[in-house]
Design an enzyme around this catalytic site. Structure first.
Site, PDB file in Angstrom:
ATOM      1  N   CYS A  93      47.835  80.442   6.388  1.00  0.00           N
ATOM      2  CA  CYS A  93      47.334  80.134   5.059  1.00  0.00           C
ATOM      3  C   CYS A  93      46.940  81.418   4.340  1.00  0.00           C
ATOM      4  O   CYS A  93      46.386  82.329   4.954  1.00  0.00           O
ATOM      5  CB  CYS A  93      46.119  79.213   5.177  1.00  0.00           C
ATOM      6  SG  CYS A  93      45.427  78.688   3.594  1.00  0.00           S
ATOM      7  N   HIS A 135      50.669  70.903   3.785  1.00  0.00           N
ATOM      8  CA  HIS A 135      49.658  71.959   3.755  1.00  0.00           C
ATOM      9  C   HIS A 135      49.077  72.107   2.350  1.00  0.00           C
ATOM     10  O   HIS A 135      47.854  72.140   2.167  1.00  0.00           O
ATOM     11  CB  HIS A 135      50.291  73.281   4.222  1.00  0.00           C
ATOM     12  CG  HIS A 135      49.361  74.445   4.168  1.00  0.00           C
ATOM     13  ND1 HIS A 135      48.729  74.941   5.286  1.00  0.00           N
ATOM     14  CD2 HIS A 135      48.935  75.216   3.132  1.00  0.00           C
ATOM     15  CE1 HIS A 135      47.963  75.960   4.937  1.00  0.00           C
ATOM     16  NE2 HIS A 135      48.070  76.156   3.631  1.00  0.00           N
ATOM     17  N   GLU A 136      49.950  72.189   1.342  1.00  0.00           N
ATOM     18  CA  GLU A 136      49.482  72.377  -0.040  1.00  0.00           C
ATOM     19  C   GLU A 136      48.760  71.138  -0.561  1.00  0.00           C
ATOM     20  O   GLU A 136      47.748  71.258  -1.267  1.00  0.00           O
ATOM     21  CB  GLU A 136      50.639  72.769  -0.954  1.00  0.00           C
ATOM     22  CG  GLU A 136      51.331  74.065  -0.577  1.00  0.00           C
ATOM     23  CD  GLU A 136      50.410  75.267  -0.425  1.00  0.00           C
ATOM     24  OE1 GLU A 136      49.327  75.294  -1.036  1.00  0.00           O
ATOM     25  OE2 GLU A 136      50.789  76.200   0.313  1.00  0.00           O
ATOM     26  N   HIS A 139      45.227  71.130   0.540  1.00  0.00           N
ATOM     27  CA  HIS A 139      44.365  71.992  -0.278  1.00  0.00           C
ATOM     28  C   HIS A 139      43.820  71.234  -1.488  1.00  0.00           C
ATOM     29  O   HIS A 139      42.661  71.413  -1.866  1.00  0.00           O
ATOM     30  CB  HIS A 139      45.133  73.228  -0.779  1.00  0.00           C
ATOM     31  CG  HIS A 139      45.103  74.374   0.168  1.00  0.00           C
ATOM     32  ND1 HIS A 139      43.937  74.998   0.566  1.00  0.00           N
ATOM     33  CD2 HIS A 139      46.108  75.031   0.796  1.00  0.00           C
ATOM     34  CE1 HIS A 139      44.222  75.973   1.396  1.00  0.00           C
ATOM     35  NE2 HIS A 139      45.542  76.025   1.558  1.00  0.00           N
TER      36      HIS A 139
END
Length: 170
Positions: A93, A135-136, A139
């Site tokens: 990350c 993953h994004e 966030h």
């Protein structure tokens, strides 16, 4: 626009749930900053495929990805589907670039979003792009890879990971 500072692990804004983008006019400069920040990070560190707006201090539901030779501008992305089949991988990350985390991700996903021009879109992905989108999207909900660590030995410094786990190029 310009490359922005990427928030680092410990910054409380990384734990914020991002808000929907109020209008496309606000999305354009954020997308440009995300593109420039991603490219600057890649030049400096040698890796990077995607970034979310919250990582540059803009808690909006916006993601910018460069994958497979093309850019993706994802405004207000939302899950439509995630496969029950999963796989494990070592994740990294921008917000903690010297830490590798072993996580479990869905093999394939589908999400809906708005393009930069407001056109609705749907994106189905498998494998590496699926993992990147998850993953994004995490966030945007204040979830970090470290929250998804799989098991006791799921964290490694990048240096140790490269020494122990990185596969040699074939």
């Amino acid at each position: 626009m310009a490359a922005k500072r990427i928030l680092q692990l410990g910054d409380p804004l990384l734990r914020a749930v991002s808000l929907p983008c109020p209008d496309l006019a606000c999305a354009q400069p954020v997308l440009a900053d995300l593109r420039d920040t991603l490219r600057a990070f890649r030049r400096a560190h040698g890796f990077g495929r995607g970034i979310s707006a919250v990582q540059i201090g803009e808690p909006l539901r916006i993601i910018y990805v460069e994958f497979g030779g093309r850019p993706y501008h994802l405004i207000d992305p939302a899950w439509e589907w995630q496969s029950a089949d999963t796989f494990e991988l070592w994740d990294d990350c921008f917000s903690f670039p010297n830490l590798m985390v072993r996580v479990r991700r869905a093999v394939s996903v589908r999400l809906r979003y708005r393009e930069a021009d407001g056109t609705p879109g749907t994106l189905a992905a498998a494998g590496a792009l699926s993992e990147l989108l998850q993953h994004e999207m995490d966030h945007l909900d204040g979830v970090l890879a470290i929250d998804r660590a799989e098991g006791r030995d799921a964290l490694a410094t990048r240096e140790e990971w490269e020494r122990r786990y990185r596969q040699p190029l074939q």
